[in-house]
Design a protein around this motif. Structure first.
Motif, PDB file in Angstrom:
ATOM      1  N   GLU A 110      33.381  46.992  15.886  1.00  0.00           N
ATOM      2  CA  GLU A 110      32.981  47.906  16.953  1.00  0.00           C
ATOM      3  C   GLU A 110      31.479  47.896  17.023  1.00  0.00           C
ATOM      4  O   GLU A 110      30.787  47.861  16.006  1.00  0.00           O
ATOM      5  CB  GLU A 110      33.480  49.320  16.646  1.00  0.00           C
ATOM      6  CG  GLU A 110      33.140  50.365  17.698  1.00  0.00           C
ATOM      7  CD  GLU A 110      31.762  50.990  17.563  1.00  0.00           C
ATOM      8  OE1 GLU A 110      31.268  51.565  18.549  1.00  0.00           O
ATOM      9  OE2 GLU A 110      31.162  50.906  16.468  1.00  0.00           O
ATOM     10  N   PRO A 131      40.748  46.084  23.690  1.00  0.00           N
ATOM     11  CA  PRO A 131      40.759  47.534  23.898  1.00  0.00           C
ATOM     12  C   PRO A 131      40.251  48.247  22.631  1.00  0.00           C
ATOM     13  O   PRO A 131      40.478  47.776  21.511  1.00  0.00           O
ATOM     14  CB  PRO A 131      42.236  47.854  24.142  1.00  0.00           C
ATOM     15  CG  PRO A 131      42.837  46.559  24.601  1.00  0.00           C
ATOM     16  CD  PRO A 131      42.074  45.477  23.893  1.00  0.00           C
ATOM     17  N   ASN A 132      39.586  49.355  22.838  1.00  0.00           N
ATOM     18  CA  ASN A 132      39.082  50.114  21.692  1.00  0.00           C
ATOM     19  C   ASN A 132      40.230  50.534  20.788  1.00  0.00           C
ATOM     20  O   ASN A 132      41.311  50.884  21.258  1.00  0.00           O
ATOM     21  CB  ASN A 132      38.296  51.336  22.164  1.00  0.00           C
ATOM     22  CG  ASN A 132      36.961  50.967  22.760  1.00  0.00           C
ATOM     23  OD1 ASN A 132      36.626  49.795  22.889  1.00  0.00           O
ATOM     24  ND2 ASN A 132      36.189  51.970  23.121  1.00  0.00           N
ATOM     25  N   TYR A 133      39.986  50.485  19.501  1.00  0.00           N
ATOM     26  CA  TYR A 133      41.011  50.784  18.504  1.00  0.00           C
ATOM     27  C   TYR A 133      40.632  52.018  17.684  1.00  0.00           C
ATOM     28  O   TYR A 133      39.467  52.427  17.632  1.00  0.00           O
ATOM     29  CB  TYR A 133      41.239  49.583  17.578  1.00  0.00           C
ATOM     30  CG  TYR A 133      40.000  49.109  16.833  1.00  0.00           C
ATOM     31  CD1 TYR A 133      39.566  49.741  15.664  1.00  0.00           C
ATOM     32  CD2 TYR A 133      39.275  48.015  17.282  1.00  0.00           C
ATOM     33  CE1 TYR A 133      38.443  49.296  14.981  1.00  0.00           C
ATOM     34  CE2 TYR A 133      38.151  47.562  16.600  1.00  0.00           C
ATOM     35  CZ  TYR A 133      37.742  48.208  15.452  1.00  0.00           C
ATOM     36  OH  TYR A 133      36.634  47.775  14.782  1.00  0.00           O
ATOM     37  N   TYR A 136      37.811  54.797  17.797  1.00  0.00           N
ATOM     38  CA  TYR A 136      36.947  54.469  18.923  1.00  0.00           C
ATOM     39  C   TYR A 136      37.666  54.524  20.281  1.00  0.00           C
ATOM     40  O   TYR A 136      37.039  54.301  21.316  1.00  0.00           O
ATOM     41  CB  TYR A 136      36.340  53.072  18.738  1.00  0.00           C
ATOM     42  CG  TYR A 136      35.663  52.908  17.406  1.00  0.00           C
ATOM     43  CD1 TYR A 136      34.536  53.657  17.077  1.00  0.00           C
ATOM     44  CD2 TYR A 136      36.161  52.031  16.455  1.00  0.00           C
ATOM     45  CE1 TYR A 136      33.916  53.528  15.840  1.00  0.00           C
ATOM     46  CE2 TYR A 136      35.548  51.884  15.215  1.00  0.00           C
ATOM     47  CZ  TYR A 136      34.425  52.642  14.918  1.00  0.00           C
ATOM     48  OH  TYR A 136      33.821  52.503  13.686  1.00  0.00           O
ATOM     49  N   ILE A 137      38.970  54.813  20.283  1.00  0.00           N
ATOM     50  CA  ILE A 137      39.767  54.755  21.513  1.00  0.00           C
ATOM     51  C   ILE A 137      39.142  55.563  22.643  1.00  0.00           C
ATOM     52  O   ILE A 137      39.039  55.082  23.762  1.00  0.00           O
ATOM     53  CB  ILE A 137      41.227  55.194  21.243  1.00  0.00           C
ATOM     54  CG1 ILE A 137      41.943  54.098  20.460  1.00  0.00           C
ATOM     55  CG2 ILE A 137      41.964  55.506  22.539  1.00  0.00           C
ATOM     56  CD1 ILE A 137      43.354  54.433  20.039  1.00  0.00           C
ATOM     57  N   ASP A 138      38.724  56.770  22.383  1.00  0.00           N
ATOM     58  CA  ASP A 138      38.192  57.625  23.448  1.00  0.00           C
ATOM     59  C   ASP A 138      36.666  57.637  23.527  1.00  0.00           C
ATOM     60  O   ASP A 138      36.090  58.469  24.235  1.00  0.00           O
ATOM     61  CB  ASP A 138      38.704  59.063  23.262  1.00  0.00           C
ATOM     62  CG  ASP A 138      40.212  59.154  23.445  1.00  0.00           C
ATOM     63  OD1 ASP A 138      40.746  58.433  24.312  1.00  0.00           O
ATOM     64  OD2 ASP A 138      40.847  59.944  22.719  1.00  0.00           O
ATOM     65  N   CYS A 144      34.864  47.199  21.418  1.00  0.00           N
ATOM     66  CA  CYS A 144      35.535  46.599  20.268  1.00  0.00           C
ATOM     67  C   CYS A 144      35.808  45.121  20.544  1.00  0.00           C
ATOM     68  O   CYS A 144      36.054  44.715  21.679  1.00  0.00           O
ATOM     69  CB  CYS A 144      36.829  47.341  19.959  1.00  0.00           C
ATOM     70  SG  CYS A 144      36.530  49.036  19.372  1.00  0.00           S
TER      71      CYS A 144
END
Length: 151
Positions: A110, A131-133, A136-138, A144
């Motif tokens: 990231e 996609p952010n994992y 870090y998703i939001d 990422c």
């Protein structure tokens, strides 16, 4: 000539560079710095590469297990005066080789949108945006990346 050394998070050169990295990130992350900082404890890093030039530590990087098949690249940093000379690429290559030799198949990482040089660096080194994992998703600032080591 750049010398690469395998070590761990107890290495004083690594600790000093991470302090400089954290100071830099505090300015670029702004209000989000505390959120990101909580995921960057170095005491969990047993796989560290430092780069030395003329007996001075000039760059570093590390990885930790992400899952049984993957590692997460952490704490990549090169002194500003040594950037653009291939130091970070050498460190990253050694981290990838070390993780591959330990049986891992993928590297995740990231970085932040505001770290423009870092984003370009990872793309140049064949990391693909994913996609952010996880944590870090939001996070709007987070980008990422993933690289398959067998390719």
């Amino acid at each position: 000539m750049i010398e690469l050394i395998k070590t761990d998070s107890n290495n004083l050169g690594f600790i000093n560079l991470v302090k400089q990295l954290d100071a830099y990130l505090k300015t670029t992350d702004g209000n989000e710095h505390d959120f990101y900082h909580q995921f960057n404890n170095i005491d969990v890093l047993n796989h560290v590469i430092i780069a030395r030039y003329n007996n001075k530590t000039v760059g570093c990087g590390a990885f930790k297990e992400f899952d049984k098949d993957s590692v997460e690249i952490k704490r990549m940093y090169t002194l500003p005066e040594k950037r653009g000379k291939g130091v970070a690429s050498k460190i990253l290559f050694e981290l990838e080789l070390w993780s591959k030799n330990l049986g891992y198949k993928n590297c995740f990482l990231e970085t932040g949108k505001r770290q423009v040089e870092a984003v370009q660096f990872y793309k140049k080194n064949n990391y693909k945006r994913i996609p952010n994992y996880g944590q870090y998703i939001d996070m709007e600032n987070s980008l990422c990346f993933k690289k398959e080591l067998n390719k």
